[in-house]
Structure formats: C-alpha cells, structure tokens
Design a protein around this motif. Structure first.
Motif, PDB file in Angstrom:
ATOM      1  N   LYS A  56       9.872   1.382   2.759  1.00 32.48           N
ATOM      2  CA  LYS A  56      10.888   0.430   2.311  1.00 32.48           C
ATOM      3  C   LYS A  56      12.078   0.499   3.254  1.00 32.48           C
ATOM      4  CE  LYS A  56      13.893  -0.790  -1.551  1.00 32.48           C
ATOM      5  NZ  LYS A  56      14.312  -0.452  -2.938  1.00 32.48           N
ATOM      6  N   VAL A  57      12.473  -0.647   3.782  1.00 30.82           N
ATOM      7  CA  VAL A  57      13.587  -0.701   4.735  1.00 30.82           C
ATOM      8  C   VAL A  57      14.848  -1.109   3.998  1.00 30.82           C
ATOM      9  CG1 VAL A  57      14.520  -1.870   6.750  1.00 30.82           C
ATOM     10  CG2 VAL A  57      12.133  -1.159   6.725  1.00 30.82           C
ATOM     11  N   GLU A  58      15.896  -0.297   4.142  1.00 32.22           N
ATOM     12  CA  GLU A  58      17.195  -0.603   3.550  1.00 32.22           C
ATOM     13  C   GLU A  58      17.965  -1.515   4.495  1.00 32.22           C
ATOM     14  OE1 GLU A  58      18.625   3.400   3.160  1.00 32.22           O
ATOM     15  OE2 GLU A  58      18.149   3.420   1.014  1.00 32.22           O
ATOM     16  N   SER A  59      18.306  -2.688   4.006  1.00 34.35           N
ATOM     17  CA  SER A  59      19.005  -3.672   4.830  1.00 34.35           C
ATOM     18  C   SER A  59      19.591  -4.725   3.902  1.00 34.35           C
ATOM     19  CB  SER A  59      18.017  -4.332   5.806  1.00 34.35           C
ATOM     20  OG  SER A  59      17.094  -5.141   5.106  1.00 34.35           O
ATOM     21  N   PRO A  60      20.365  -5.680   4.437  1.00 33.77           N
ATOM     22  CA  PRO A  60      20.876  -6.758   3.578  1.00 33.77           C
ATOM     23  C   PRO A  60      19.761  -7.553   2.889  1.00 33.77           C
ATOM     24  CG  PRO A  60      22.075  -6.701   5.648  1.00 33.77           C
ATOM     25  CD  PRO A  60      20.930  -5.749   5.800  1.00 33.77           C
ATOM     26  N   ARG A  61      18.559  -7.462   3.438  1.00 34.67           N
ATOM     27  CA  ARG A  61      17.414  -8.161   2.839  1.00 34.67           C
ATOM     28  C   ARG A  61      16.252  -7.164   2.759  1.00 34.67           C
ATOM     29  NH1 ARG A  61      14.756 -13.661   5.401  1.00 34.67           N
ATOM     30  NH2 ARG A  61      13.768 -14.452   3.509  1.00 34.67           N
ATOM     31  N   PRO A  62      16.284  -6.216   1.816  1.00 31.01           N
ATOM     32  CA  PRO A  62      15.311  -5.118   1.782  1.00 31.01           C
ATOM     33  C   PRO A  62      13.877  -5.633   1.681  1.00 31.01           C
ATOM     34  CG  PRO A  62      17.105  -4.723   0.244  1.00 31.01           C
ATOM     35  CD  PRO A  62      17.234  -6.143   0.700  1.00 31.01           C
ATOM     36  N   ILE A  63      12.990  -4.984   2.427  1.00 35.13           N
ATOM     37  CA  ILE A  63      11.566  -5.324   2.423  1.00 35.13           C
ATOM     38  C   ILE A  63      10.763  -4.032   2.417  1.00 35.13           C
ATOM     39  CG2 ILE A  63       9.660  -6.273   3.803  1.00 35.13           C
ATOM     40  CD1 ILE A  63      11.426  -8.486   4.724  1.00 35.13           C
ATOM     41  N   THR A  64       9.653  -4.047   1.668  1.00 33.25           N
ATOM     42  CA  THR A  64       8.723  -2.927   1.696  1.00 33.25           C
ATOM     43  C   THR A  64       7.539  -3.313   2.566  1.00 33.25           C
ATOM     44  OG1 THR A  64       9.369  -2.135  -0.495  1.00 33.25           O
ATOM     45  CG2 THR A  64       7.218  -1.426   0.344  1.00 33.25           C
ATOM     46  N   TYR A  65       7.310  -2.537   3.639  1.00 30.84           N
ATOM     47  CA  TYR A  65       6.207  -2.796   4.556  1.00 30.84           C
ATOM     48  C   TYR A  65       5.018  -1.908   4.180  1.00 30.84           C
ATOM     49  CZ  TYR A  65       9.743  -5.082   7.425  1.00 30.84           C
ATOM     50  OH  TYR A  65      10.739  -5.903   7.869  1.00 30.84           O
ATOM     51  N   GLU A  66       3.854  -2.516   4.058  1.00 32.51           N
ATOM     52  CA  GLU A  66       2.640  -1.775   3.737  1.00 32.51           C
ATOM     53  C   GLU A  66       1.805  -1.568   4.999  1.00 32.51           C
ATOM     54  OE1 GLU A  66       0.559  -3.825   0.658  1.00 32.51           O
ATOM     55  OE2 GLU A  66       2.148  -3.536  -0.826  1.00 32.51           O
ATOM     56  N   ASP A  67       0.824  -0.676   4.908  1.00 29.45           N
ATOM     57  CA  ASP A  67      -0.130  -0.453   6.001  1.00 29.45           C
ATOM     58  C   ASP A  67       0.585  -0.049   7.291  1.00 29.45           C
ATOM     59  OD1 ASP A  67      -2.813  -0.330   6.804  1.00 29.45           O
ATOM     60  OD2 ASP A  67      -2.705  -2.290   7.770  1.00 29.45           O
ATOM     61  N   VAL A  68       1.553   0.859   7.161  1.00 28.95           N
ATOM     62  CA  VAL A  68       2.290   1.352   8.326  1.00 28.95           C
ATOM     63  C   VAL A  68       1.515   2.539   8.912  1.00 28.95           C
ATOM     64  CG1 VAL A  68       4.461   2.308   9.175  1.00 28.95           C
ATOM     65  CG2 VAL A  68       4.470   0.613   7.326  1.00 28.95           C
ATOM     66  N   LEU A  69       1.134   2.441  10.190  1.00 25.68           N
ATOM     67  CA  LEU A  69       0.323   3.462  10.857  1.00 25.68           C
ATOM     68  C   LEU A  69       1.172   4.669  11.261  1.00 25.68           C
ATOM     69  CD1 LEU A  69      -2.354   4.321  12.296  1.00 25.68           C
ATOM     70  CD2 LEU A  69      -1.481   3.107  14.321  1.00 25.68           C
ATOM     71  N   ILE A  70       0.646   5.868  11.026  1.00 20.91           N
ATOM     72  CA  ILE A  70       1.296   7.100  11.462  1.00 20.91           C
ATOM     73  C   ILE A  70       0.680   7.526  12.799  1.00 20.91           C
ATOM     74  CG2 ILE A  70       1.704   9.535  10.952  1.00 20.91           C
ATOM     75  CD1 ILE A  70       3.266   7.631   9.166  1.00 20.91           C
ATOM     76  N   ARG A  71       1.523   7.705  13.811  1.00 19.55           N
ATOM     77  CA  ARG A  71       1.068   8.163  15.124  1.00 19.55           C
ATOM     78  C   ARG A  71       1.777   9.485  15.436  1.00 19.55           C
ATOM     79  NH1 ARG A  71       1.464   3.526  19.450  1.00 19.55           N
ATOM     80  NH2 ARG A  71       0.117   5.024  20.550  1.00 19.55           N
TER      81      ARG A  71
END
Length: 502
Positions: A455-470
């Motif tokens: 979940k990104v904290e910003s003026p327009r918060p969005i939760t991003y799914e399927d984020v790859l760990i490298r």
C-alpha cells in the motif's frame, strides 16, 4: 338444459334407470347420445313422448308452432284439433301415471335461456376431445386449466430468476416446462405418459432425495422462513402449485370407487413436487455454504488485520522508473560506434547502476519516442523498459514481464547517432518490484521471487498487488514503479510503501 355424458353416467350408475324425462329445449351432447344408445335408455321430452336420438334439440309442439306462421283454423281443423287435444290429454294422463312409477334421473327445471340451434356449440361447453362436448366445469377441463396456469407460473419464475442471475435454475425450469407440455399432450391424445429422468434423477431418486435432505444437501427439513430468501420462497410457491395441479388430476381421473385411470400422470405430478423441493434444498445448501465461506474470510481478514496491528510496520521507499533502455555491448557499438563506452551522468539508487549521458530514439509502427535514457553498465541482452502509455504511442503490444524475461515480447527499431538496431524482442512493461538486500529479506521473512501486496501512502493511496521481491547483495531496499503507476497514485518524493500480509 344441457345433457352431458358425465352427468348421465354419474346418475345412471346409481339407479340404472331405463327412462329419462327431459324438459323441452334440452340439448344432448354427442357423447351423451352414445351413452344412451349403449345402455338402451329411452328419452322422453315432456309432452312429446319418446324421441329420435338422431336429433340434438327437442321442443314441444306448442314451442315449435309459436316460432312459425300459424294459419287461421277452419271448422274441420278445429274439429281435428279437438280430437287431437283429447288424445294428447289422454296420453299425457297415461304418461303422468308412468312418470309416477318411474324415477327420473335428470332435473326437469326448464332453462331460462333460449335453446341453442342444432349444430352450434354452446358457449358454456367445450370439446373434451374431437366430437365430445362437455361443460366447462368438467373435471378434466379444470385440470387442463390448472396445468396451463402452472406453466405460466413457470415462465414468470424464469423471468425472476434471470434478474437474480440464477441461470442454472432457469434451465431446470425449462426442463420442467417441457415435461408439463408433454403431460398435456399425453392426456389430450389419451396416450401413456412415459419419462425416465427429471433434473438428471429417476422417479425413485427424486423421491429418495426429497425425503432425506440432510443426507444429500446437508440441511434438515425445516418450515419455510423468510431467512431462506426470495429464491427459495419462489421455488416453494411453484411446489405448492404443482401439488394443486396434482389434486385436480386426481379429481379428474379417479372415480367414486377410488380407481384412477391415469396413474402415469399422477406419478409424474407427484415427482414434480419432489423436484421443486430438491431445487429449494440445493439453493439453501449453497447459500449456507456461501455464508460459511464468507464468515471464514471475514475471520481471516480480521485475524490478518489484528496481526498487522501487532507487528511492526514494514516500510519501503518508492522509486519512479521512467522509460529507459539497457544495451548490450554489440548494440551499443552499432548505435554509437566501435569500442564506444557509456559516459556516467549520475549514480542511481541501486549500487553500480548509473544513468548515462547517452540517449536513443525508439521507433514503433505508430510513432517514436525521442531522447530515451540509456542506463549502464551494459548487459548481456538489450532490454527496453517503457510504460503502457508509451506502448500505445509507439503502436506495440504492452507485455508485462520481469526483468530479463524476453520470451513473447515485441521488438522495435532503435536509432542512435551512429546507426540503428532492429530489436526483435525485449520491449517490456516491467513488473512492479522491490529490491531487497539479503539482510532485509531475512528480517522481513521474504525470499527472491516472492510476490506481495504494497500500500502506497500518497494523496491518492493505492494498494499494488503482485509486487515481485528481488533479492541481491547488490541491492538496497526500494520499491520500483513505472511512470503510469506512480502518476495514478500521485506519488510524491516523500511517499512510502507499506508491505501488507508480511
């Protein structure tokens, strides 16, 4: 009055009378005439004596004369009429004495309405079958009407189920409607009704499942309740209507001795009631299971939220990746000249990575992008990383891939100051990903290749799914998003991502 076979047969079986006395203007239906002939019954119209059964309408002499022209009587005709009147009076006296000795089985109350002309079907009668008139209150006619009404209820229910998105129930009712139509055809044509399965179940299986819902559907026999919902209520209403049709069928085809002439129809209607009960049980079972699954998900979600509240928040800085290109040694020399080396413009957040001063142009089927930054150092294979918006501008298919995975990706033309390169593959929309050092990965219990939500904290918060760990010892902790993703969330320089469910 109208004389039907049904009424004659019902009364004749009581007393076996051989004489029927009818009022003037009576109509005898064809099937009633056949019954009278078969039983050797005499028919007498009041005032006219025995009648010819080939006629269908019988009237007194006075009624017949009153409808036509009546000539003035002469002396001779008066004398003849006097003699005839005396004879008629004697016959009527004799007939009256005979009636006193013979109990009639048909009411002699005259009709208030005028008699129907011969050969015209009375409005209050209908054809039971070809050449067989009965009153519209005949039990078989009543049964047919109820079966018609039931089919209308089925269509109405299908419309309701369509609005509710119950496609499977619509198909089941279509099968039941076809069975009802065949029931009607079999009865009218007096043919045996044959069927093997309904809803994929034999008559025995329908009965078994409707009697043991706990065994087959995991629910008990319970009274209908509003808590079962409108779908179940509508199915129970159809079940009640099918049982009503079954009652009408019993009245139509069961005689006074309790013998049924159409057990095949009765059995099918009985199993139809079972079918509706089974459908209602299936819906209740499904709703119960869905409710349990939803409750389980809610419990899990609450548990996850509680664990997140207790665990320390895992935060990561956000890096925005604009369009860029990684070049192989061969393609670098083709674009910029032999033995060319990149010039470092600035170091990037990831150790050893830098933005070069060199730029190239990307050319696609529909357009081109100028001054696309080259990132160093050189790689084994050339890779172009652009956004979905860039793909649309160039006219290439946007394909999301992890870095280095080029199979099935499009190509394009790269133009540099010293030449061009026709790239056959390697144009990707990079998967959103997080760079982690092995120590950070161990602390967060993550490994290379994992996928998580951020979940990104910003003026327009969005939760991003399927984020790859490298994970690599050459990385430092940072979330990478492309320009489209960053703009959608209005990400600022101070924005951070919060790892969820980790």
């Amino acid at each position: 009055m109208i004389v039907t076979e049904y009424e004659l047969r019902a009364n004749w079986h009581k007393n076996k009378e051989t004489l029927i006395i009818l009022p003037p203007g009576s109509v005898i239906t064809p099937s009633a005439r056949d019954f009278i002939r078969s039983k050797g019954i005499d028919v007498q119209i009041e005032g006219n004596g025995l009648q010819d059964l080939h006629k269908t309408t019988f009237s007194s002499a006075a009624q017949s004369l009153s409808r036509g022209y009546q000539p003035k009587p002469t002396e001779e005709s008066k004398s003849h009429q006097g003699t005839q009147a005396q004879t008629t009076a004697t016959n009527m006296t004799t007939g009256t004495n005979a009636l006193a000795r013979t109990k009639t089985i048909v009411s002699t109350t005259p009709m208030a309405a005028p008699p129907t002309p011969a050969g015209v079907k009375p409005e209050h009668m209908t054809h039971l079958r070809a050449g067989e008139l009965v009153t519209k209150t005949h039990p078989v006619i009543a049964y047919r009407g109820q079966l018609d009404l039931f089919q209308g209820d089925l269509v109405e229910a299908q419309c309701y189920f369509q609005q509710a998105g119950e496609e499977t129930l619509i198909q089941h009712l279509e099968e039941i409607s076809a069975l009802c139509r065949q029931l009607m055809v079999s009865e009218v044509k007096q043919e045996p009704f044959q069927w093997s399965t309904l809803l994929g179940l034999s008559p025995e299986e329908l009965r078994e499942r409707s009697h043991h819902p706990k065994k087959y559907f995991g629910i008990d026999h319970t009274p209908l309740s509003y808590t079962h919902g409108p779908i179940v209520a509508r199915l129970h209403r159809l079940r009640a209507k099918s049982r009503e049709v079954e009652l009408y069928a019993n009245r139509a085809f069961t005689d006074e001795k309790g013998e049924c002439s159409r057990t095949d129809l009765i059995q099918a209607l009985n199993r139809l009631s079972s079918a509706f009960y089974i459908l209602a049980c299936e819906v209740r079972s499904r709703m119960t299971q869905e409710g349990q699954n939803q409750a389980k998900k809610e419990t899990q979600r609450e548990s996850q939220q509680d664990s997140l509240k207790e665990a320390p928040v895992k935060r990561v800085a956000v890096g925005i990746s604009n369009r860029h290109i990684h070049l192989s040694k061969t393609d670098l020399e083709a674009l910029f000249g032999a033995s060319y080396t990149l010039t470092v413009q600035k170091e990037l957040s990831q150790p050893g990575q830098f933005a070069a001063e060199e730029t190239v142009s990307l050319i696609g089927p529909k357009g081109r992008l100028e001054k696309v930054r080259v990132l160093g150092p050189v790689r084994k294979n050339t890779q172009v990383e652009i956004s979905v918006t860039d793909c649309f501008k160039l006219g290439v298919k946007p394909v999301i891939r992890d870095s280095g995975q080029h199979e099935g990706t499009p190509g394009l033309k790269i133009e540099g100051p010293a030449g061009t390169v026709e790239l056959t593959s390697g144009v990707i929309v990079a998967s959103r990903h997080i760079h982690l050092h092995p120590e950070d990965a161990r602390e967060w219990c993550l490994k290379d290749g994992d996928r998580i939500c951020v979940k990104v904290e910003s003026p327009r918060p969005i939760t991003y799914e399927d984020v790859l760990i490298r994970v690599s010892d050459q990385y430092q902790k940072e979330l990478h998003l492309d320009l489209d993703e960053a703009n959608a969330a209005l990400i600022e320089a101070t924005s951070q991502g919060i790892l969820l469910g980790v």
